[in-house]
Design a protein around this motif. Structure first.
Motif: not given
Length: 543
Positions: A194-197, A215-220, A228-229
């Motif tokens: 959900k966070a990624f979306k 934040a996206l780098a952390d999720i990847y 991707a990160s």
């Protein structure tokens, strides 16, 4: 009651309080209360003195009496709220804030304080009701949303915590901060998808927000999608809105990985790429080049690191650590002229740096300018009191200086001081032992030091040669032969000195032909000791 007396005492007490004569002020306020126990002003002032002295248990009953006498005085209630908070008497806060809201219903701070008190008491539903009251006064706002979020998250109601932010995103679709907050809620509650979306949508709204990319780098990274990160990380670094300090912190986060063999190569490559981006975006920031230099050193690209440090210093010469890094590289490159030039320039800005004085002193020693070397090395020992390693190194270098100047007494004293700070200083042990043996003095001490140096570092030809020579001086010829053969086996070059010493040992082991053969080899290897030619010509050992 003598009203005039009370009034005079009150003003006298206020005067003493103003000049911070609290002892006298307390006595005067207490006298007033003896005459007039319900004098609310004196109760309040006396309580304030107690509060400043952190005597909250003494201030509390005074303020409780004051609000009983004057229940409509807002200052009294506010002071009592502070005392209850400081003494952690939280259950009593609800009534206090009710009274403050009664007296000043438009002051929103009182509502927030009341809600916070409920939260601390784990009365979450009551706190939410207070936030509803606040919304009636102020309308919806960021503070209110965040406050409610904290309650919902404490209750485990993640969906409700998210709902308020989703409402704000709907009303303000270009406000990226709401996306970030919503993603943080999801990510902190094991809802990474959900966070990624949310973050992906935010990136389409504003691709130039660096915090979204981070934040996206952390999720990847959590998803093990390192490529991707790193791309998201690069995108964030390419944006000037992300401060250089934050970029530096992120790169420094790679440093522990440099020590992990499996991760080292990848971490270095990534750190170097990020540093290059930092320099391209912040070309006038000295810390960008200093960081680049640090990573290049870790990559063992010393010449490139030297250039980076020089650029950093040119932009800002007031950072000592960068100057020291530059001089360290020059020292490791055996560039003594560079050490002296840049080291002395650094000392013109930072004269009290012990290590820099040591580096410059060591460089002058290498240049055989012993007076200048002594000056800097003495500065080091005068400046440094706690770093035993630096003190040991400095006194060792002083010993070498004095030895070169034939000041034997000071040389021996310096070596002894060096070993007092670090008994395992192997180079001092070796050099001191050798010099004592050359003079034929304290051979037992000399042998003990040389033996310890070999224990500290095995297979060092120079250390083995020293120990063999001392054993020879002690007439322990068989042991001397064993150690000299070790030295010859481990020597990387054909050493004339070691070969000559081997011949000396063999002579005393009744092997004159082998001794002569080694003396001749020593001559071929460039040996030029005063006695070598005589040994060859006379075919016997000459002192």
């Amino acid at each position: 009651m003598d009203t005039d007396a009370v009034e005079n005492l009150f003003f006298a007490a206020l005067k003493e309080k103003t000049v911070e004569n609290n002892t006298q002020a307390v006595d005067l306020f207490n006298k007033i209360l003896t005459i007039d126990p319900s004098n609310d002003a004196s109760l309040y002032e006396l309580a304030n003195i107690k509060k400043k002295q952190n005597k909250y248990t003494e201030a509390q009953p005074l303020l409780e009496r004051a609000v009983t006498v004057k229940p409509d005085n807002e200052w009294y209630w506010a002071a009592l709220a502070d005392v209850y908070e400081k003494s952690n008497d939280l259950p009593k806060l609800e009534n206090v804030f009710n009274q403050l809201i009664r007296l000043n219903p438009d002051r929103v701070d009182y509502y927030y304080d009341k809600a916070n008190a409920f939260t601390l008491l784990s009365k979450y539903d009551e706190a939410l009701k207070v936030y509803d009251q606040i919304e009636q006064i102020t309308g919806i706002n960021d503070d209110l949303i965040l406050s409610r979020q904290k309650i919902f998250l404490k209750q485990g109601k993640v969906d409700k915590a998210a709902a308020g932010l989703e409402q704000m995103i709907t009303a303000n679709p270009t406000q990226i901060k709401y996306y970030r907050l919503l993603a943080e809620i999801y990510n902190s509650n094991n809802a990474a998808d959900k966070a990624f979306k949310v973050l992906d949508k935010a990136k389409s709204v504003d691709p130039n927000d660096p915090l979204i990319h981070l934040a996206l780098a952390d999720i990847y990274r959590e998803k093990k999608n390192n490529d991707a990160s790193f791309k998201e990380l690069q995108a964030a670094f390419a944006l000037p809105d992300l401060s250089i300090d934050q970029k530096v912190r992120i790169v420094v986060g790679y440093f522990p990985k440099f020590a992990e063999p499996a991760a080292r190569a990848g971490a270095l490559a990534s750190a170097l790429q990020l540093c290059e981006i930092i320099i391209s975006i912040h070309p006038t920031e000295s810390k960008a080049y200093a960081l680049y230099g640090d990573v290049l050193v870790q990559s063992e690209k010393y010449n490139e690191a030297k250039a980076a440090y020089e650029k950093s210093i040119a932009l800002n010469g007031q950072i000592y650590e960068t100057r020291e890094q530059l001089v360290r590289i020059e020292l490791s490159n055996n560039d003594m002229d560079g050490v002296i030039r840049d080291g002395e320039l650094a000392l013109s800005f930072f004269p009290n740096q012990g290590w820099m004085n040591y580096y410059v002193g060591a460089a002058w020693l290498q240049k055989k300018d012993y007076k200048k070397a002594l000056s800097y090395l003495k500065n080091t020992t005068a400046l440094e009191f706690q770093n035993k390693d630096l003190l040991s190194l400095s006194y060792s270098q002083l010993g070498d200086c004095y030895h070169a100047m034939q000041d034997i007494k000071n040389s021996d004293n310096a070596y002894d001081r060096a070993l007092s700070y670090n008994p395992d200083n192997k180079y001092t042990l070796n050099n001191y032992a050798y010099y004592l043996s050359l003079r034929g003095e304290q051979l037992d001490k000399s042998a003990q030091m040389a033996k310890h140096a070999n224990e500290l570092e095995a297979n060092n030809a120079a250390f083995e040669d020293t120990y063999a020579w001392i054993l020879f001086k002690q007439k322990k010829y068989k042991e001397a032969k064993e150690w000299m053969e070790k030295a010859l086996a481990h020597s990387k070059n054909k050493s004339a000195t070691q070969t000559e010493h081997y011949g000396d040992i063999l002579f005393y082991l009744a092997e004159p032909d082998a001794a002569l053969q080694n003396w001749k080899k020593a001559k071929e290897y460039g040996g030029n000791s005063p006695a070598l030619d005589r040994k060859i010509n006379e075919k016997k050992y000459i002192e």
